[in-house]
Scaffold this active site. Sequence first.
Site, short mmCIF file in Angstrom:
data_model
loop_
_atom_site.label_atom_id
_atom_site.label_comp_id
_atom_site.label_asym_id
_atom_site.label_seq_id
_atom_site.Cartn_x
_atom_site.Cartn_y
_atom_site.Cartn_z
N PRO A 89 55.30 8.00 45.00
CA PRO A 89 54.17 8.90 44.13
C PRO A 89 53.04 9.06 44.71
CG PRO A 89 55.39 7.64 42.66
CD PRO A 89 56.04 7.32 44.04
N HIS A 90 52.33 10.14 44.90
CA HIS A 90 50.75 9.81 45.33
C HIS A 90 49.98 10.98 44.65
CE1 HIS A 90 52.90 11.99 48.45
NE2 HIS A 90 51.98 12.41 48.52
N VAL A 91 48.89 10.48 44.73
CA VAL A 91 47.79 11.71 44.24
C VAL A 91 46.38 11.31 44.82
CG1 VAL A 91 47.16 10.55 42.08
CG2 VAL A 91 46.85 12.80 42.19
#
Length: 164
Positions: free
Chosen positions: A78-80
């Site tokens: 998961p990344h942002v």
Amino acid sequence: MPMNKDEKYTAPVVIGDLLSPSRILIRKGRQTKKDVLSALVDVIAAEGEYGDRDELEWGIFHREGLMSTGIGNGIAIPHVLLPGIEKNCLALALCPDGIPDYESRDQIPVRLVFMLAAGKSQKVMHLKVLAAVGSLFYDGRLKAAFLAANDPKACLEILARAEK
């Protein structure tokens, strides 16, 4: 064509430089995707230099709602990208018993969750980190060593040997 500041050559990514023992969680027992992602958000937000906790949480869950970040073989990333973050931050949850509801492409329960938070101006480095995690852990040997580790420091030692 001139490169912008984000596209300049950068040295190879060293995943061990982006992790710390305080950002490695070992979560035994059956886990849910929501609980693991929330725990990783808490760990990153607690450091105070990676943006507002609510903004980080919204970004991670919004991205996850678009498409699962479970890349297969028991791994999720998961990344942002958020404004105000000056450097990449990586956190890891080891879930030896798996996260069956992660919705990975291959439907295999996720056991390693790498969460990456980066600034909007770090797009190239962001992609390099995602690629480095995927290539280092996808074959299974390093993943198995991490899952057998009993503490975060052991994980970092294993990673340092692998990245030599």
